[in-house]
Design a protein around this motif. Structure first.
Motif, mmCIF file in Angstrom:
data_model
loop_
_atom_site.group_PDB
_atom_site.id
_atom_site.type_symbol
_atom_site.label_atom_id
_atom_site.label_comp_id
_atom_site.label_asym_id
_atom_site.label_seq_id
_atom_site.Cartn_x
_atom_site.Cartn_y
_atom_site.Cartn_z
ATOM 1 N N ASP A 183 -1.133 -2.775 4.908
ATOM 2 C CA ASP A 183 -1.890 -2.777 3.672
ATOM 3 C C ASP A 183 -2.258 -1.340 3.315
ATOM 4 O O ASP A 183 -2.511 -0.513 4.188
ATOM 5 C CB ASP A 183 -3.121 -3.672 3.808
ATOM 6 C CG ASP A 183 -2.728 -5.151 3.716
ATOM 7 O OD1 ASP A 183 -1.787 -5.466 2.954
ATOM 8 O OD2 ASP A 183 -3.332 -5.981 4.404
ATOM 9 N N LEU A 311 -16.297 4.400 5.167
ATOM 10 C CA LEU A 311 -16.525 3.597 6.372
ATOM 11 C C LEU A 311 -16.331 4.441 7.624
ATOM 12 O O LEU A 311 -17.008 4.250 8.631
ATOM 13 C CB LEU A 311 -15.552 2.405 6.408
ATOM 14 C CG LEU A 311 -15.752 1.360 5.322
ATOM 15 C CD1 LEU A 311 -14.592 0.372 5.315
ATOM 16 C CD2 LEU A 311 -17.064 0.623 5.523
ATOM 17 N N LEU B 427 -12.191 -6.768 6.732
ATOM 18 C CA LEU B 427 -11.547 -5.485 7.030
ATOM 19 C C LEU B 427 -12.564 -4.357 7.101
ATOM 20 O O LEU B 427 -12.578 -3.565 8.033
ATOM 21 C CB LEU B 427 -10.483 -5.168 5.960
ATOM 22 C CG LEU B 427 -9.888 -3.753 6.036
ATOM 23 C CD1 LEU B 427 -9.119 -3.550 7.332
ATOM 24 C CD2 LEU B 427 -8.983 -3.465 4.844
ATOM 25 N N GLU B 428 -13.447 -4.309 6.098
ATOM 26 C CA GLU B 428 -14.397 -3.197 6.065
ATOM 27 C C GLU B 428 -15.289 -3.196 7.296
ATOM 28 O O GLU B 428 -15.571 -2.144 7.867
ATOM 29 C CB GLU B 428 -15.238 -3.273 4.796
ATOM 30 C CG GLU B 428 -14.367 -3.187 3.544
ATOM 31 C CD GLU B 428 -15.098 -2.589 2.355
ATOM 32 O OE1 GLU B 428 -16.344 -2.548 2.388
ATOM 33 O OE2 GLU B 428 -14.411 -2.141 1.415
ATOM 34 N N LEU B 431 -13.262 -1.923 10.224
ATOM 35 C CA LEU B 431 -13.095 -0.468 10.185
ATOM 36 C C LEU B 431 -14.391 0.240 10.574
ATOM 37 O O LEU B 431 -14.374 1.224 11.315
ATOM 38 C CB LEU B 431 -12.652 -0.022 8.789
ATOM 39 C CG LEU B 431 -11.259 -0.475 8.337
ATOM 40 C CD1 LEU B 431 -10.924 0.117 6.968
ATOM 41 C CD2 LEU B 431 -10.178 -0.088 9.337
ATOM 42 N N ARG B 432 -15.505 -0.300 10.083
ATOM 43 C CA ARG B 432 -16.792 0.331 10.375
ATOM 44 C C ARG B 432 -17.051 0.331 11.892
ATOM 45 O O ARG B 432 -17.420 1.341 12.485
ATOM 46 C CB ARG B 432 -17.918 -0.420 9.650
ATOM 47 C CG ARG B 432 -19.206 0.367 9.508
ATOM 48 C CD ARG B 432 -20.370 -0.512 9.056
ATOM 49 N NE ARG B 432 -20.065 -1.337 7.883
ATOM 50 C CZ ARG B 432 -20.208 -0.914 6.613
ATOM 51 N NH1 ARG B 432 -20.648 0.288 6.378
ATOM 52 N NH2 ARG B 432 -19.905 -1.717 5.600
ATOM 53 N N ALA B 435 -14.722 2.722 13.812
ATOM 54 C CA ALA B 435 -15.167 4.120 13.710
ATOM 55 C C ALA B 435 -16.347 4.375 14.643
ATOM 56 O O ALA B 435 -16.432 5.428 15.285
ATOM 57 C CB ALA B 435 -15.528 4.453 12.271
ATOM 58 N N GLU B 445 -8.401 0.195 18.801
ATOM 59 C CA GLU B 445 -7.403 -0.043 17.761
ATOM 60 C C GLU B 445 -7.895 -1.118 16.814
ATOM 61 O O GLU B 445 -8.689 -1.980 17.189
ATOM 62 C CB GLU B 445 -6.086 -0.509 18.385
ATOM 63 C CG GLU B 445 -5.204 0.618 18.874
ATOM 64 C CD GLU B 445 -3.851 0.100 19.354
ATOM 65 O OE1 GLU B 445 -3.075 -0.415 18.534
ATOM 66 O OE2 GLU B 445 -3.601 0.202 20.566
ATOM 67 N N TYR B 448 -3.883 -2.776 10.736
ATOM 68 C CA TYR B 448 -3.886 -2.231 9.389
ATOM 69 C C TYR B 448 -3.578 -3.291 8.342
ATOM 70 O O TYR B 448 -2.734 -3.078 7.475
ATOM 71 C CB TYR B 448 -2.857 -1.112 9.269
ATOM 72 C CG TYR B 448 -2.981 -0.006 10.288
ATOM 73 C CD1 TYR B 448 -4.168 0.701 10.418
ATOM 74 C CD2 TYR B 448 -1.919 0.328 11.100
ATOM 75 C CE1 TYR B 448 -4.285 1.712 11.344
ATOM 76 C CE2 TYR B 448 -2.027 1.355 12.025
ATOM 77 C CZ TYR B 448 -3.210 2.038 12.147
ATOM 78 O OH TYR B 448 -3.318 3.054 13.055
ATOM 79 N N LYS B 450 -5.370 -6.436 5.792
ATOM 80 C CA LYS B 450 -6.642 -6.912 5.268
ATOM 81 C C LYS B 450 -7.094 -8.159 6.009
ATOM 82 O O LYS B 450 -8.236 -8.294 6.410
ATOM 83 C CB LYS B 450 -6.528 -7.192 3.766
ATOM 84 C CG LYS B 450 -6.483 -5.886 2.994
ATOM 85 C CD LYS B 450 -6.864 -6.061 1.540
ATOM 86 C CE LYS B 450 -7.127 -4.666 0.966
ATOM 87 N NZ LYS B 450 -7.098 -4.610 -0.489
#
Lengths: 511, 511
Positions: A183, A311, B427-428, B431-432, B435, B445, B448, B450
């Motif tokens: 994506d 993010l 997804l967000e 990712l948050r 990180a 990992e 990638y 959604k």
């Protein structure tokens, strides 16, 4: 090889030729020429009376790395590899040379900088120019459609070297790439996160990461009225904006490349723009820009990218900059480049900068190249790719200069203990103890002399930063102990042989 | 390139040739040969619509390393580097190419195997053939008179590749060398200790280290009546004793090289001798051998060497073997070579050995080369050197075959945790969290996509050996927790976000 006596005769004759020319005060060129012949003859014969005259140097644009430079390099590599591994990357390696045809047609004008191997019968080969093209060849050859890999290796360019600024003909690249159909903008955001992490950890001072998109550039050129066939050449002129003023760039576009003044001025308005997600939104509303489908696709992705960067908490350093172009032909989407913005902690570089008028510049760059793998695939199957390359040589030269400037000494070995003796005839005992320590995994050194002076053994520890000395003497051997000396404090304690390994480990773990 | 129509005609004709041969049931070799010609013609014209037909291959005698091979290589390198560092070595690096003249005259007959670079204007360059000559050039150039260094890098030989046996045209060498004026045999003994440590740690099966001395060989040739000018050529015949029977070696000496039968037979008696310090003592008393000053010097040093090897506890594997010769011209004293004596734990190699009639052979070798640095020094100043080179490619091929044969999977990444979700639109959040983990130094990992399926996220963990999964869902987010799943046991526990990093570290430290 010709007969020795024959050559000696020839040397004699040639020596007379040179002497005659000198007596006659012949021209320097003429004398030099005959002297060269003489030296060549002498080289053939070798030995004291005609010693081989080697040119003692490395090839132009290359350098040896001495132990100190290697220690710094190891530290930098470790930081970078740790980051790549933190992000789940595997590593691959490819040969230093490729079939010549693998490299042709990938680098545009820069192809002239490729090193070819001599045709010695067999295949036509060239040294790799970067790690990206071999990576694409590897993917196509092995039919790999997704991988996250890093590759750290040397590449070769017959470029004009500028070694004080870390520009060599042989230099390392540290590449991280993500291949696969995913994506949009998620792998791209991870690449930028990685640049952010590495530049932060290396403590090179403040930095900024410029981001743009080839589609936005192309769209911008289109709506500004640049003819299709001038996109690439105008793009490469825009790429000079970090070294040239807008006036000079504009003049090159108009005078050299025949662009209309109107088009150039419109480009000028766009390339002065910098921002973040807000700028992408603004341009999506822009009367002109919004007419280009390509630009809109790029701008939409740019918005998406910034949302992921938020993010990842890296928006403090990333700026959407319409003037970023980047030279290589193979980029198809997002492009980026990291630059150091202050050279505060690196006074030597700052001084050089003032002197040479050139900054250390870009230390990382990359982008999306969705078409490259397809160029190798017999059926043209595409594998979308995005990646980043760390400009490690520039990082090295900054780190080296930092190390020079700092009082702290760079250690080039990791030796924990020197096995020494103050008395004579204890070589065998020293060797025996050293082997015991090696077998226990202790990093130990011993002097290769039968009877070295204690002072020279201690001096070696001072010079190379060895923290401990295990001193053997007749009395210690009788008592079954070793005198363990801490170099910096000069403290000495007797430790039993059985407890020596533990004692060393304890003392070196908190160093 | 020839005209397209012309080539198409040629393809047609060649196709008929092949078809005719097939109808005639010609020999396989003959058909293959003509098919090859056909394919070559087709390659010239290109594919379906005339697409560029790249030859998708690496250069002859080279290979890519895939992630699995790299993981094995990293493990082997780490073992070797750990050993080199334990012995207090620094590391240096030199460029992949040298001035051509730097390499000439160092390798005897093998000089024809050197890769030259094309003369593209500038210096004449060649790829390095080993790491020893560049090391000597480095010492002379920098006027270094003592150093203990290791160097791991690729070298290049246009040799006949035998890739199943780990023989390539591009291959790694792992060199450890000690330069400096020291008391006899101490650094030499350390080199042998290092070979012993490395081969033991790599667990390649049993091994033996043969030791000899160029001075003993030369002395032996002299007392056996070999004419001075035949020393080198007879030496290279003796060097074949590990591949040929004594009868064949004798025959080569007498028939091809014109040695007297008597001399050959005397050599035959000596080269069958193997032993330790006792053999050195015996030969010092030998009526013939003791007449050679050179041989006596070598034998005295050999005794000394063995006394140090006893202190280092490595005499179990080291044997003084008068048949060991070694090819390279630059050796001046002690020489050695390590061979694997059993291929027990490596069934594939054993099978190959039976099939090809060739063992994996030498895995390390080296010796003393006291004259090499002097060849580069303008004043001929000598720097005594001794070193060893680990035949790492052969080690790789054994390790790779071991890994193939073993049930245990080779991990190619070090990822500790996969951040996953069972629900859509997270997804967000993924990712948050990812990180957060990266920032805390956790190797993490995230997919990638959604909305990836939970099953495919878990499958990726199985495939790549990721031990933990951090699962996010609406409920978990509300509760401020993460579901931490252990992949192999399928156990799941809820862990608060604040304690997640600690929980992951705890669980992965005992993996």
């Amino acid at each position: 090889m010709a007969d020795k006596a024959q050559i000696q005769d020839a040397i004699k004759t040639q020596g007379e030729v040179v002497r005659k020319l000198k007596t006659e005060k012949a021209s320097k060129e003429q004398i030099d020429e005959e002297v060269a012949k003489l030296l060549e003859l002498k080289a053939q014969i070798g030995g004291d009376e005609g010693k081989h005259q080697f040119t003692l140097k490395t090839a132009k644009g290359t350098r040896d790395y001495n132990p100190k430079q290697m220690a710094i390099r190891e530290k930098v590599f470790n930081t970078i590899i740790r980051c790549f591994k933190r992000h789940g990357a595997e590593t691959i390696d490819t040969p230093v040379f490729e079939l010549k045809e693998t490299l042709t047609g990938k680098y545009g004008e820069d192809s002239k900088l490729i090193y070819d191997l001599k045709d010695q019968g067999g295949e036509l080969l060239s040294l790799r120019y970067d790690l990206t093209v071999p990576f694409a060849r590897y993917l196509a050859m092995n039919k790999i459609t997704n991988i996250k890999r890093y590759h750290i290796a040397k590449v070769y360019r017959r470029d004009n070297p500028a070694m004080t600024r870390g520009r060599y003909r042989e230099f390392y690249q540290c590449d991280f790439d993500i291949a696969g159909q995913y994506d949009p903008m998620i792998p791209d955001a991870e690449c930028l996160k990685i640049v952010h992490e590495i530049l932060s950890e290396l403590e090179l001072g403040d930095f900024r990461i410029k981001v743009n998109d080839r589609r936005i550039l192309d769209g911008m050129f289109a709506v500004c009225g640049v003819p299709d066939d001038k996109f690439r050449t105008i793009c490469s002129t825009v790429d000079k904006l970090d070294k040239m003023s807008w006036e000079d760039v504009r003049s090159e576009m108009v005078k050299e490349k025949g662009l209309s003044e109107e088009a150039a001025d419109q480009i000028g308005q766009y390339v002065s723009m910098q921002g973040g997600m807000d700028l992408a939104e603004l341009l999506l509303q822009d009367a002109k820009m919004s007419q280009s489908k390509q630009a809109c696709a790029g701008l939409t992705d740019m918005k998406q990218l910034f949302s992921y960067l938020q993010l990842f908490q890296v928006t403090d350093k990333v700026v959407f900059d319409l003037s970023l172009a980047r030279g290589l032909d193979y980029y198809t989407g997002v492009i980026y480049e990291a630059i150091l913005t202050q050279t505060g902690p690196v006074p030597v570089v700052a001084a050089q900068k003032a002197e040479e008028g050139v900054s250390v510049g870009s230390v990382a760059g990359g982008g999306r190249y969705d078409g490259l793998v397809g160029m190798f695939d017999p059926k043209g199957r595409k594998v979308p790719c995005v990646g980043v390359s760390i400009g490690i040589e520039r990082v090295f030269s900054i780190m080296e200069q930092k190390a020079e400037a700092s009082a702290e000494k760079v250690r080039t070995t990791e030796t924990q203990v020197m096995v020494a003796s103050a008395q004579k005839n204890l070589l065998e005992e020293r060797l025996r103890l050293t082997a015991e320590l090696w077998n226990a995994g202790i990093k130990a050194e011993v002097m290769y002399k039968k009877n070295p002076k204690l002072l020279s053994q201690l001096q070696h520890c001072e010079d190379s930063g060895i923290p401990l000395v295990a001193i053997l003497g007749e009395q210690e051997l009788k008592d079954g102990v070793v005198k363990l000396r801490t170099v910096h404090s000069r403290e000495e304690v007797d430790v039993s042989r059985a407890e020596l390994v533990e004692a060393i480990k304890k003392r070196t773990s908190d160093v």
